[in-house]
Design a protein around this motif. Structure first.
Motif, mmCIF file in Angstrom:
data_model
loop_
_atom_site.group_PDB
_atom_site.id
_atom_site.type_symbol
_atom_site.label_atom_id
_atom_site.label_comp_id
_atom_site.label_asym_id
_atom_site.label_seq_id
_atom_site.Cartn_x
_atom_site.Cartn_y
_atom_site.Cartn_z
ATOM 1 N N TRP A 105 0.794 -1.206 0.119
ATOM 2 C CA TRP A 105 0.076 -0.031 0.041
ATOM 3 C C TRP A 105 0.759 1.019 -0.026
ATOM 4 O O TRP A 105 0.460 2.397 -0.638
ATOM 5 C CB TRP A 105 -0.904 -0.171 1.213
ATOM 6 C CG TRP A 105 -1.915 -1.165 0.886
ATOM 7 C CD1 TRP A 105 -1.805 -2.471 1.710
ATOM 8 C CD2 TRP A 105 -3.253 -1.122 0.216
ATOM 9 N NE1 TRP A 105 -3.094 -3.067 1.634
ATOM 10 C CE2 TRP A 105 -3.640 -2.272 0.483
ATOM 11 C CE3 TRP A 105 -3.674 -0.207 -0.827
ATOM 12 C CZ2 TRP A 105 -4.926 -2.574 -0.465
ATOM 13 C CZ3 TRP A 105 -4.540 -0.524 -1.389
ATOM 14 C CH2 TRP A 105 -5.278 -1.809 -1.187
ATOM 15 N N LEU A 106 2.082 1.071 0.620
ATOM 16 C CA LEU A 106 2.925 2.444 0.721
ATOM 17 C C LEU A 106 3.414 2.614 -0.963
ATOM 18 O O LEU A 106 3.654 3.851 -1.185
ATOM 19 C CB LEU A 106 4.299 2.186 1.340
ATOM 20 C CG LEU A 106 3.776 2.145 2.980
ATOM 21 C CD1 LEU A 106 4.960 1.910 3.998
ATOM 22 C CD2 LEU A 106 3.302 3.715 3.206
ATOM 23 N N LEU A 165 0.881 3.941 -2.729
ATOM 24 C CA LEU A 165 0.701 5.518 -2.444
ATOM 25 C C LEU A 165 1.910 6.270 -3.140
ATOM 26 O O LEU A 165 1.557 7.622 -3.584
ATOM 27 C CB LEU A 165 0.707 5.718 -1.009
ATOM 28 C CG LEU A 165 0.508 7.048 -0.422
ATOM 29 C CD1 LEU A 165 -0.895 7.507 -0.450
ATOM 30 C CD2 LEU A 165 0.906 7.050 1.313
#
Length: 419
Positions: free
Chosen positions: A11-12, A15
């Motif tokens: 998810w990072l 992002l």
């Protein structure tokens, strides 16, 4: 199967990808969609100061007085072209009012002459009007010339704006000429006056417009794009050596924090790499027939640009390591997206938020001057000074990085444990 999806790194990463897409879109799409040419500084020069020229000057100032006007009239300054105070000049030449007045007098004389000549042929001309006929014929025989307007384009400042002004400024002058011509033709039509071809040419073009280019964009400079491309060359000439040399010095360092000796080595090796890169860049510029008026200045300015960029990038690496390296590329995307435009064409957000502080624009200014401004420009020294200050600050931060990081991550935690 779903372990990757559940991980924080996944998810990072998404992002980060979203942030990169947003930044690149902001730089490459947002800027282009917001570009609007307005308030371009142009000097309005009235060398005549006659009644007619003063009226025309006043009308021009009123017409282009709005905030959204493409042109912004400014007062002429000494060395205004070389010091890049304005992109062009609209010059009402000396004798402008006199020439228009003589045209009007000649027109009136031709009307009187033809009317009285017609009466004379019919033997209906009074004796009292004979002297008037002689006077009118005498006036028509005097040489009459078009009033003069000169357009000067400061071509080297920006190729796109120069091209725009090369069309817009002559159009303004031609519109003035057309209005005066229409008035004169209306008078002739009402009086049913026939003119010779030479006289008709003057009535058709009462104002002569000449265009002159200063600080010309020379041939073989990629249509004025050479300074921007050279900045790109300087940036990438610093980008690769900075990363390679940083990794080499980091590996060879006895401590994980770089000391003064290692930083000095970074500076020396970067200096040598910058000199070599500037020289190679000059050689390849010659291979591709790039017009370089002053090779010594060119190599010197390329060296300063490359070395300052090297210091900036190395400073970022010394402080934050390789993980922040993509930030360097982001800054580059933001810079290259704005420096290709005239600052007046940029939205205030991009002009003040990016253009005003990126070091690439100062590098581009010095290279533009050495390629196109052969009479010297005060902007060269001011831009060089800014570049040198940026480089000096980056070097100081490089030296401080080892000591401060050592204090923050070693000395300070150790003191807390002891306390």
């Amino acid at each position: 199967m779903f372990d990757v999806i559940r991980s924080k790194r996944y998810w990072l990463a998404l992002l980060l990808v979203g942030a990169i897409i947003g930044i690149v879109s902001f730089a490459l799409i947002g800027i282009r969609n917001s570009v609007k040419v307005k308030q371009i500084p142009v000097a309005l020069v009235n060398e005549d100061k006659g009644i007619l020229s003063n009226k025309i000057e006043s009308k021009l100032r009123k017409k282009f007085n709005g905030k959204d006007s493409k042109i912004k009239w400014v007062s002429p300054q000494k060395d205004g072209f070389n010091d890049q105070k304005y992109y062009g000049a609209f010059i009402i030449r000396s004798g402008f009012s006199k020439e228009l007045q003589q045209q009007n007098e000649s027109l009136k004389a031709q009307i009187i002459s033809q009317k009285l000549t017609t009466l004379q042929k019919k033997e209906e001309l009074p004796d009292s009007a004979k002297s008037q006929l002689l006077q009118a014929k005498f006036v028509t025989q005097k040489p009459v010339h078009p009033a003069q307007i000169k357009i000067s384009i400061n071509q080297g400042m920006n190729a796109q704006v120069s091209q725009l002004l090369s069309q817009a400024l002559p159009q303004i002058a031609n519109t003035l000429s057309s209005r005066i011509s229409a008035q004169q033709q209306s008078v002739l039509s009402k009086n049913k006056i026939n003119l010779s071809a030479k006289s008709w040419d003057l009535v058709s073009t009462p104002i002569s417009v000449s265009t002159h280019e200063s600080n010309k964009i020379e041939k073989n400079t990629i249509g004025g794009a050479a300074p921007m491309l050279l900045v790109a060359l300087a940036w990438f000439s610093a980008l690769i050596p900075s990363l390679i040399l940083w990794r080499e010095h980091t590996k060879r360092s006895a401590s994980k924090f770089l000391n003064a000796t290692t930083i000095t080595s970074q500076l020396i090796t970067g200096l040598v790499a910058s000199i070599l890169s500037a020289t190679i860049g000059f050689l390849f510029a010659n291979v591709f027939n790039l017009t370089i008026p002053n090779p010594i200045n060119f190599i010197g300015l390329m060296f300063i640009s490359i070395f300052v960029f090297y210091l900036i990038i190395t400073c970022v690496l010394d402080w934050f390591g390789f993980f922040v390296y993509p930030l360097v590329l982001v800054v580059w995307f933001l810079a290259i997206a704005v420096i290709s435009y005239a600052p007046e064409a940029l939205d205030p957000l991009y002009r003040k938020g990016i253009y005003s502080w990126v070091p690439m624009r100062f590098s581009m200014q010095t290279l533009t001057n050495t390629l196109y401004f052969h009479n010297g420009s005060s902007t060269t020294m001011s831009s060089l000074l800014v570049l040198l200050i940026i480089g000096f600050v980056a070097a100081i931060l490089m030296y401080s990085s080892g000591y401060l990081k050592h204090y923050l991550f070693t000395v300070r935690p150790h003191r807390k444990i002891n306390n």
